[in-house]
Each structure stands twice: as structure tokens, then as C-alpha cells.
Design a protein around this motif. Structure first.
Motif, PDB file in Angstrom:
ATOM      1  N   TYR A 142      33.840  64.234   9.063  1.00 41.88           N
ATOM      2  CA  TYR A 142      35.117  64.277   8.989  1.00 41.88           C
ATOM      3  C   TYR A 142      35.428  65.354   7.748  1.00 41.88           C
ATOM      4  N   TRP A 143      37.339  65.316   8.892  1.00 40.77           N
ATOM      5  CA  TRP A 143      38.201  65.968   8.333  1.00 40.77           C
ATOM      6  C   TRP A 143      39.452  65.883   8.300  1.00 40.77           C
ATOM      7  N   GLY A 144      40.195  66.081   7.303  1.00 38.05           N
ATOM      8  CA  GLY A 144      41.934  65.721   7.762  1.00 38.05           C
ATOM      9  C   GLY A 144      42.493  66.610   8.096  1.00 38.05           C
ATOM     10  N   LYS A 145      43.781  67.338   8.416  1.00 37.86           N
ATOM     11  CA  LYS A 145      44.224  67.639   9.429  1.00 37.86           C
ATOM     12  C   LYS A 145      44.702  69.224   8.260  1.00 37.86           C
ATOM     13  N   GLY A 146      44.440  68.819   7.435  1.00 37.16           N
ATOM     14  CA  GLY A 146      44.954  70.679   6.847  1.00 37.16           C
ATOM     15  C   GLY A 146      46.359  70.897   6.398  1.00 37.16           C
ATOM     16  N   THR A 147      45.914  71.395   5.153  1.00 41.50           N
ATOM     17  CA  THR A 147      47.418  72.326   4.847  1.00 41.50           C
ATOM     18  C   THR A 147      47.768  74.112   4.864  1.00 41.50           C
ATOM     19  N   LEU A 148      48.751  74.491   4.784  1.00 39.94           N
ATOM     20  CA  LEU A 148      48.589  75.669   5.090  1.00 39.94           C
ATOM     21  C   LEU A 148      49.168  76.592   4.341  1.00 39.94           C
ATOM     22  N   ARG A 172      48.341  74.106  -6.442  1.00 42.08           N
ATOM     23  CA  ARG A 172      47.528  72.803  -6.771  1.00 42.08           C
ATOM     24  C   ARG A 172      47.488  71.762  -5.468  1.00 42.08           C
ATOM     25  N   LEU A 173      46.101  71.813  -4.885  1.00 49.35           N
ATOM     26  CA  LEU A 173      46.167  71.164  -3.506  1.00 49.35           C
ATOM     27  C   LEU A 173      45.636  70.048  -3.882  1.00 49.35           C
ATOM     28  N   SER A 174      46.118  68.717  -3.233  1.00 51.20           N
ATOM     29  CA  SER A 174      45.556  67.375  -3.200  1.00 51.20           C
ATOM     30  C   SER A 174      44.656  67.052  -2.231  1.00 51.20           C
ATOM     31  N   CYS A 175      43.578  66.150  -2.105  1.00 46.85           N
ATOM     32  CA  CYS A 175      42.899  65.983  -1.024  1.00 46.85           C
ATOM     33  C   CYS A 175      43.143  64.006  -1.981  1.00 46.85           C
ATOM     34  N   LEU A 235      41.525  61.530   5.341  1.00 50.50           N
ATOM     35  CA  LEU A 235      41.750  62.773   4.378  1.00 50.50           C
ATOM     36  C   LEU A 235      43.141  62.985   3.932  1.00 50.50           C
ATOM     37  N   VAL A 236      44.266  62.789   3.254  1.00 51.77           N
ATOM     38  CA  VAL A 236      45.542  62.820   3.324  1.00 51.77           C
ATOM     39  C   VAL A 236      45.959  64.688   2.770  1.00 51.77           C
ATOM     40  N   VAL A 251      40.821  64.432  -5.195  1.00 48.52           N
ATOM     41  CA  VAL A 251      40.396  65.646  -5.438  1.00 48.52           C
ATOM     42  C   VAL A 251      41.242  67.153  -5.519  1.00 48.52           C
ATOM     43  N   TYR A 252      40.978  67.859  -6.114  1.00 56.68           N
ATOM     44  CA  TYR A 252      42.266  68.489  -6.329  1.00 56.68           C
ATOM     45  C   TYR A 252      41.305  69.545  -6.256  1.00 56.68           C
ATOM     46  N   LEU A 253      42.119  71.088  -5.595  1.00 56.47           N
ATOM     47  CA  LEU A 253      41.860  72.809  -5.513  1.00 56.47           C
ATOM     48  C   LEU A 253      43.078  73.142  -6.276  1.00 56.47           C
ATOM     49  N   GLN A 254      43.139  73.653  -7.611  1.00 57.44           N
ATOM     50  CA  GLN A 254      43.888  75.064  -8.544  1.00 57.44           C
ATOM     51  C   GLN A 254      43.369  76.321  -8.064  1.00 57.44           C
TER      52      GLN A 254
END
Length: 129
Positions: free
Chosen positions: A118-124, A19-22, A4-5, A79-82
Motif C-alpha cells: 500500500y502506497w501514498g501518492k507521493g511528494t516531489l 523534512r518529509l512527513s507520512c 497514507l499521506v 513517520v518522518y524523514l529528515q
């Protein structure tokens, strides 16, 4: 192997949008749901939103309901998070996660970070003027 990125984080002024993307790949594609979580400095990891990749059911925390929208593009495995009307208290590292709770638990327990494996590394995301 699951992958997951997350991307799309950054600095935004209060009231702004991001808008975040995964992007999912590998065995992460096998799981039926993906969630977004966040962790602010000195705080625990909290559930923000979740989407079922099969039927599109969505869930939101009360703190973001009406401001954030989760969506999916199955063709792009993303998957997006607006996030709209951002507030300083939205400042956090945002993570996406998969290997979710059992489907029977998703409705009541999606927001519990300990049930996702399971987790991605995250975005600030920083909301500041």
C-alpha cells in the motif's frame, strides 16, 4: 481502508534540508513497519529507509546513510524523514508505504518496493540551484 499521506516536499538548494512527513490512518495503523521510497524520472522505485513501529528498528540505503534520518511519532501516527545535505541526485518523488514484507524478511528485503502493498501518492523533492 489504508491511508497514507505524504507532505513536506519542495524545492531546495544542494546542501539544504527538508523534512518529509507520512501521516497514517485507517487500517494502515495495523501494520508494523512503514517505508520511504523514491522514484526519479526514468528510474525504478528504490528503497530509501524503513522503520519498525514496534521496536523502532531502522534501515537505510547506502546512498542516504548518514544524511537522512527516519523517525516515528506513534501518538501522531506519523513517520518522518529528515533529509540533510541534499544532493541533486536526491531529486525524486518520495513515497511512503505500508503493508510491509513479512517480519522475517524485513532486514534483508525492506528495500524491495514490490514487497510493499500500500502506497501514498507521493511528494516531489527537487534539489537544484
Amino acid at each position: 481502508q489504508e491511508q497514507l499521506v505524504e507532505s513536506g516536499g519542495g524545492l531546495v538548494q544542494p546542501g539544504g534540508s527538508l523534512r518529509l512527513s507520512c501521516a497514517a490512518s485507517g487500517s494502515s495503523l495495523d501494520y508494523y513497519a512503514i517505508g520511504w521510497f523514491r522514484q526519479a524520472p526514468g528510474k525504478g522505485r528504490e528503497g530509501v529507509s524503513c522503520i519498525s513501529r514496534s521496536d523502532g528498528s531502522t534501515y537505510y540505503s547506502d546512498s542516504v546513510k548518514g544524511r537522512f534520518t527516519i523517525s516515528r511519532d506513534n501518538a501522531k501516527n506519523t513517520v518522518y524523514l529528515q533529509m540533510n545535505s541534499l544532493k541533486p541526485e536526491d531529486t525524486a518523488v518520495y513515497y511512503c508505504a505500508t503493508d510491509p514484507p513479512h517480519p522475517a524478511l524485513l532486514h534483508s528485503s525492506w528495500h524491495l518496493a514490490g514487497l510493499w502493498n500500500y502506497w501514498g501518492k507521493g511528494t516531489l523533492v527537487t534539489v537544484s540551484s
